[in-house]
Design an enzyme around this catalytic site. Sequence first.
Site, PDB file in Angstrom:
ATOM      1  N   GLY A 164       2.444  -2.948   8.508  1.00 26.01           N
ATOM      2  CA  GLY A 164       2.706  -3.648   9.752  1.00 26.01           C
ATOM      3  C   GLY A 164       4.162  -4.048   9.868  1.00 26.01           C
ATOM      4  N   GLU A 178      -6.884  -5.057   3.137  1.00 26.34           N
ATOM      5  CA  GLU A 178      -6.881  -6.014   2.020  1.00 26.34           C
ATOM      6  C   GLU A 178      -7.919  -5.674   0.963  1.00 26.34           C
ATOM      7  OE1 GLU A 178      -4.691  -8.796   1.603  1.00 26.34           O
ATOM      8  OE2 GLU A 178      -3.681  -7.561   3.076  1.00 26.34           O
ATOM      9  N   THR A 203       0.821  -1.216   0.000  1.00 30.41           N
ATOM     10  CA  THR A 203       0.000   0.000   0.000  1.00 30.41           C
ATOM     11  C   THR A 203       0.852   1.261   0.000  1.00 30.41           C
ATOM     12  OG1 THR A 203      -1.766  -1.140   1.176  1.00 30.41           O
ATOM     13  CG2 THR A 203      -1.770   1.260   1.279  1.00 30.41           C
ATOM     14  N   THR A 231     -11.445  -1.797   5.408  1.00 26.71           N
ATOM     15  CA  THR A 231     -10.576  -1.267   4.357  1.00 26.71           C
ATOM     16  C   THR A 231      -9.275  -2.052   4.226  1.00 26.71           C
ATOM     17  OG1 THR A 231      -9.853   0.414   5.968  1.00 26.71           O
ATOM     18  CG2 THR A 231     -11.453   1.094   4.326  1.00 26.71           C
ATOM     19  N   ARG A 283     -30.264 -10.039  32.711  1.00 27.83           N
ATOM     20  CA  ARG A 283     -30.611  -8.672  33.104  1.00 27.83           C
ATOM     21  C   ARG A 283     -32.120  -8.466  33.081  1.00 27.83           C
ATOM     22  NH1 ARG A 283     -28.902  -3.948  35.615  1.00 27.83           N
ATOM     23  NH2 ARG A 283     -29.870  -2.157  34.610  1.00 27.83           N
ATOM     24  N   ASP A 308     -10.568  -2.081   0.062  1.00 31.37           N
ATOM     25  CA  ASP A 308     -11.773  -1.421   0.545  1.00 31.37           C
ATOM     26  C   ASP A 308     -12.995  -2.244   0.151  1.00 31.37           C
ATOM     27  OD1 ASP A 308     -14.129   0.514  -0.416  1.00 31.37           O
ATOM     28  OD2 ASP A 308     -13.139   1.420   1.295  1.00 31.37           O
ATOM     29  N   SER A 314      -6.173   0.963  -2.561  1.00 34.99           N
ATOM     30  CA  SER A 314      -6.698  -0.242  -3.208  1.00 34.99           C
ATOM     31  C   SER A 314      -6.261  -0.369  -4.660  1.00 34.99           C
ATOM     32  CB  SER A 314      -8.229  -0.248  -3.130  1.00 34.99           C
ATOM     33  OG  SER A 314      -8.653  -0.296  -1.789  1.00 34.99           O
ATOM     34  N   GLY A 321     -25.187   0.865  29.502  1.00 36.06           N
ATOM     35  CA  GLY A 321     -23.944   1.495  29.937  1.00 36.06           C
ATOM     36  C   GLY A 321     -22.863   0.489  30.262  1.00 36.06           C
TER      37      GLY A 321
END
Length: 695
Positions: A186, A437, A147, A435, A324, A439, A153, A414
């Site tokens: 990376g 590999e 990239t 996005t 809950r 978009d 892309s 919450g």
Amino acid sequence: MPRSSRTNGTGPEVTIDTAVLADLLDGRWKTQRRAIRDLYADERFARVPGLSMAEHRERILDQCRALVDIGMPRRGFPGADGSQPLPGGNVAGFEELAVHDPSLQIKAGVQWGLFGSAVLHLGTEYHHNTFLSGIVELEVPGCFAMTETGHGSDVAAISTTATYDEQAEEFIIHTPFEAAWKNYIGNAALHGVAGVVFAQLITQGVNHGVHAFYVPLRTRNEDGSAGEFLPGVRGRDNGHKGGLLGVDNGMLAFDQVRVPRRNLLNRYGDVAADGTYTSSVSSPGRRFFTMLGTLVQGRVSLGGSALTAAKMSLATAVRYGNQRRQFTGPDEHDEVVLMDYQRHQRRLLPRLAKVYAAQFMHHQLSDRYHGVFSGAHDTDADRQDLETLAAASKPLATWLALDVIQTSREACGGAGYMAENRFTGLHADFDVYVTFEGDNNVLLQLVGKRLLTDFGREMAKMDVAGAVRYVADQAADMTLHRTPLRRVQQSIRDWGSKARSATELRDPDMQRELLEDRVESLVERVAMELKDTREADAATAFELFNAHQDELIQAARAHGELLQWEAFTEALAGITDPGAKKVLTWLRDLFGLTLIEENLDWYLLNGRISTQRARTVTSYINRLLPRLRAHAGDLVEAFGYSPEMIGAPIGTDAEGRRQDEARDYYRAQRARGSEPTPEKHLPRGSVTDKELTTA
């Protein structure tokens, strides 16, 4: 997992074996999946909250070393003893790393799924013998430098060049301007000592398009860690991102960096010592897509790990919703369980159905991936089908994951916003998957183009008689669907008989027909609008395509959803446990009808469904919800993610204990007669404003 029984109180008890569901969901590679999940009990993979970015990065690197210790990365590569890779099982295991930390899944994916796989699939024997061992054992942490800042892309248009010098027999890797910097890479910020760099290959004055090169990046310190950048290599840290803080993403640039000729990964294109270029794939366009197609593992694993996040989120939300209680119902002394509210069911159960459908489609994708990369089914057609299926599956799975995570978070109120319950962290980490590999919209455009190509081929095969029949069919279709006639006929048939409409909507053939019809109609419409582009000049052709790009992407998405429905239906055919089959049939129906409901405007505007039937779609969905609500707990238990594995406190039985404690407290008050009398229960007029004020 035990067999469990549930009833919604409106019909006979249905018993399902959750172990059957678990095996179905984990699929062919269940052993590999479960082995990676079980690492949660290994302290090396325990989550440590509150780490700084620097600490997080080092911990993830240590966890990658731990993966080497247990031998996980070796499954993806040929062994020194001649053992062959297990592509499908390897990817399945990588997907489950997201259970522990999505940063670990991405860091491992960069090292072995991208850097290592590029050397394996784009290189030849020399590269395998020279580089693979160091990559597999993590002695050489590496980057996948594709990239660029100016071209995300659009890989074909990247600007980094690799120009061949015949005298030195070297390639000169060069970044000509800022937009050509490799970005978001990376391992680039800290740990990478080498990389596979993608660049335009230029030799003898000819640009032969994008190729991959093995390029050293940094020196090595005495302890084996990455040192300083090598001469000509520059880089910088991307710094804080929205998520995945354990991955050291960064930027790379090259100033006339020289690498030996043999560092070209030359499986699909080679340069001789004298600069002559040769390739086994004559078409530059086909060669480019063939090279990139070998790296489809990234799209496969991103979709699978996104589903892992979606399943964990739903498991927590349903477990919490089953415990809950909120607001009193018919019994003024007992609050209602969240999962008993229709709106809560509406939020979670259709998404549960979508996750099941996406998982079944992902199994088919994984099997295709294994077939191609194990060599069992490795033809050009097989590879094209794999690329198209991956391009359809990854967008749907990653978008679904974000939707499920957010909805699950909201469904937990919450408490869901607390970092310890993981929703916020998962959303931050998985946001970028849409996005990664490719978009998602670009990938769906690739799927749409394939649909148009297939449509064109079918049209081209027609003889004169077939063409005449096609025109006649189109005229009939216009009469049947695009005029009020179809709607009138259907309305008459449906009038006064909701049961008949519901019966037809339960029919899988009817669901398939409605889903297929939308895909075919959308593709056909775009194809007809673009039929003249072959004769048009480039500018006109672009304008025509651009005017219908959104419709094409809609068609591709509808196609992907149809594939999910078909995968779900195919999975049902293989279930022998009657209870599981019944419950999953309801879930499949919920999935199909939800897709139809979400697109009711299209079906109504195009005359594919009557207003009466449109109402029936929604009412039948609402009838399915309580049936499935009775089994919601079992359906998420089958995912295989225990509360301890996920680590979200609200996904344990803690809420149930709190609710039981509160109910016991008020029950004891009533038993002792010490419960205060609510004002609304006092006789009218017995309490004056003055008395209330005094009190």
